[in-house]
Design an enzyme around this catalytic site. Structure first.
Site, PDB file in Angstrom:
ATOM      1  N   GLU A 173       0.819  -1.229   0.000  1.00 19.05           N
ATOM      2  CA  GLU A 173       0.000   0.000   0.000  1.00 19.05           C
ATOM      3  C   GLU A 173       0.854   1.281   0.000  1.00 19.05           C
ATOM      4  O   GLU A 173       0.647   2.169   0.839  1.00 19.05           O
ATOM      5  CB  GLU A 173      -0.977  -0.007   1.188  1.00 19.05           C
ATOM      6  N   GLU A 291      -5.565  -8.199  -0.694  1.00 22.18           N
ATOM      7  CA  GLU A 291      -6.276  -7.937   0.570  1.00 22.18           C
ATOM      8  C   GLU A 291      -7.742  -7.687   0.208  1.00 22.18           C
ATOM      9  O   GLU A 291      -8.039  -6.739  -0.525  1.00 22.18           O
ATOM     10  CB  GLU A 291      -5.707  -6.723   1.310  1.00 22.18           C
TER      11      GLU A 291
END
Ligand code: AHR
Length: 515
Positions: A173, A291
């Site tokens: 991320e 995710e």
């Protein structure tokens, strides 16, 4: 009662189902590792301190690949801390989750656990506080047979054989301002491309995942993908997607979360194909949806977040969401969405596995149990093999605040030529209406069938420590079938697996000869 008509056509092929679609994620966060998979003092712990009751549930869940060790955690992680003699491993601050990391479990222990669980390791590297050199060091330590300082160190640490890790995530991320070492797309794209190139000069067959956006609602979404892929297209195989959904006072919208996931995947695939066209490349970048889940993030941000300069707990209770039937139905529709894009999503990790936004919960010294989301995952991972097939759906729709008109039914089918087994996965998004569904499975050579449904009179029903088996899959008694026609009633807010069982093998061959 609403009516719906579905058609499954064996020729409407989406793509082969990669087994890595049923991966999961274990982060050093909260009680995921410590007091989750690892609890040496528990009476069911094995000689390495791993809970055997948790291992049994992980095997039952059927997760194929496990992303490790983070998540936000990895962006501050020094991998060297977590290998070698345990009594010499340092305790470190984990700035991502405001905790203390004991490093009691590291690469060696986790890979031993993975062997017991029967899953493949997918390693994430730290491109937050660290860079290319540390990634190369870890790669050499993990994957080189012998003959260098780092490979010999691994051998001296008690692991003569290399770990031979195939899939590597280039950071986590990196588009998120919360991420340690957060970078602009330009800076991250260059760093990821250089790191990937260097890793591939060690082993060109490594499978590398570039960080995409941490959600489709990031202000940089789309442009981030275009930019990082422009830098790293030739060096990577996948771009990642992350998405979490939560109910925030609008259940109709929440039940339509799969639409958001569909659009997210399609936008990322289109952006990757745009870069492909601009570069005149003949390589296609696939998606690692590494995710995805339901996560009551707002609750975490407002209530559970740990603060205080002198407050760094070990394995605190964090992100321990308790999932309802509605959550599991939305979760099931996210699995449908992944299967509906099996041609581009070839790897995915349900986040996470134990205690932290997890299908498996544990109590220290006590029980381990299945959350509601366990059931759609385990059922789909066990049966959805072979090929994903598009289902033609003719049903009523309802209005949502975020996605406009959304069909009440969500579905996908699968068929495995080698076993002759197939399945249709179905969701009824209606909050109060049963739907009678007629399904024409004309194109599939299958024999008898069974159906199991997850639903409840109370859509907020959940499995808790005090009532661990309240929610389960139950046989759907409304299933009728004659020849190629099937009918079944789907309760409101429900997820269903229609299992299509193989004809006797001779019959399958006979049908093939007449095609
Ligand atoms: O899964 C929980 C967190 O969600 C991960 O650490 C991070 O990557 C994401 O924001």
């Amino acid at each position: 009662m609403h009516q719906a008509r579905l058609t499954v056509d064996s020729k409407s092929v989406i793509g082969p189902i990669n087994r890595r679609l049923f991966g999961s994620f274990v982060e050093h966060l909260g009680r995921s590792v410590y007091d989750g998979i690892y609890e040496p003092g528990h009476n069911l712990a094995d000689d390495e301190g791993f809970r055997t009751d948790v291992l049994d549930l992980v095997r039952e869940l059927g997760v194929t690949t496990i992303r490790y060790p983070g998540g936000n955690f990895v962006s501050g992680f020094r991998w060297e801390d977590s290998v070698g003699p345990r009594d010499q491993r340092p305790r470190r601050l984990d700035l991502a989750w405001h905790s203390t990391e004991s490093n009691e479990v590291g690469l060696s222990e986790f890979s031993s656990w993975l062997e017991k669980a029967g899953s493949e390791l997918m390693l994430a590297i730290n491109l937050g506080t660290r860079g290319m050199q540390e990634a190369l060091d870890l790669l050499e330590y993990a994957n080189l047979g012998s003959g260098t300082a780092l490979s010999e160190k691994r051998i001296a640490d008690g692991h003569p054989e290399p770990y031979n890790v195939r899939m590597w995530c280039l950071g986590n991320e990196m588009d998120g301002p919360w991420q340690l070492g957060h970078r602009s797309a330009e800076d991250y794209g260059k760093l990821a491309a250089q790191t990937a190139r260097a890793m591939r000069s060690f082993d060109p067959s490594l499978e590398l995942v570039l960080c995409g956006s941490s959600s489709a609602s990031m202000p940089t979404f789309g442009e981030w993908e275009r930019s990082v892929l422009t830098h790293a297209y030739d060096e990577v195989d996948y771009i990642s997607c992350h998405a979490y959904y939560e109910e925030s006072g609008d259940p109709g919208n929440f039940l339509a979360s799969g639409v958001n996931m569909d659009r997210f995947i399609e936008s990322v695939a289109a952006t990757a194909d745009h870069v492909k066209a601009v570069r005149g490349s003949d390589k296609t970048i696939n998606i690692s949806f590494d995710e995805w889940n339901i996560w009551y993030n707002e609750r975490f941000e407002k209530v559970d977040k740990i603060q205080g300069v002198d407050n760094w707990p070990v394995a605190p209770r964090l992100l321990e969401d308790c999932y309802t039937v509605t959550d599991a139905v939305v979760f099931g529709s996210l699995l449908i969405s992944l299967l509906n894009h099996a041609d581009r999503v070839t790897s995915a990790s349900m986040a996470q596995l134990v205690n932290v936004i997890a299908p498996i919960m544990t109590e220290p010294g006590g029980a381990a149990w299945r959350q509601t989301t366990f059931f759609p995952f385990a059922a789909t991972a066990a049966r959805a093999t072979g090929t994903a097939l598009r289902v033609q759906i003719d049903c009523e729709s309802y209005s949502t605040s975020s996605y406009g008109e959304v069909p009440l039914i969500d579905a996908v089918a699968t068929f495995d030529e080698s076993s002759g087994h197939g399945a249709v996965y179905l969701v009824n998004r209606s909050q109060n209406e049963e739907i009678e569904v007629s399904i024409d499975i004309g194109g599939l050579p299958v024999g008898n069938m069974t159906a199991r449904t997850l639903s409840s009179e109370d859509p907020n029903a959940a499995n808790t420590i005090d009532d661990q088996n309240r929610v389960n899959l139950t046989e759907n008694p409304t299933l009728r079938h004659a020849g190629t026609s099937v009918s079944i009633v789907l309760p409101p807010v429900s997820w269903t697996e229609l299992a299509l069982n193989s004809l006797v093998p001779e019959k399958v061959n006979e049908l093939r000869r007449t095609e």
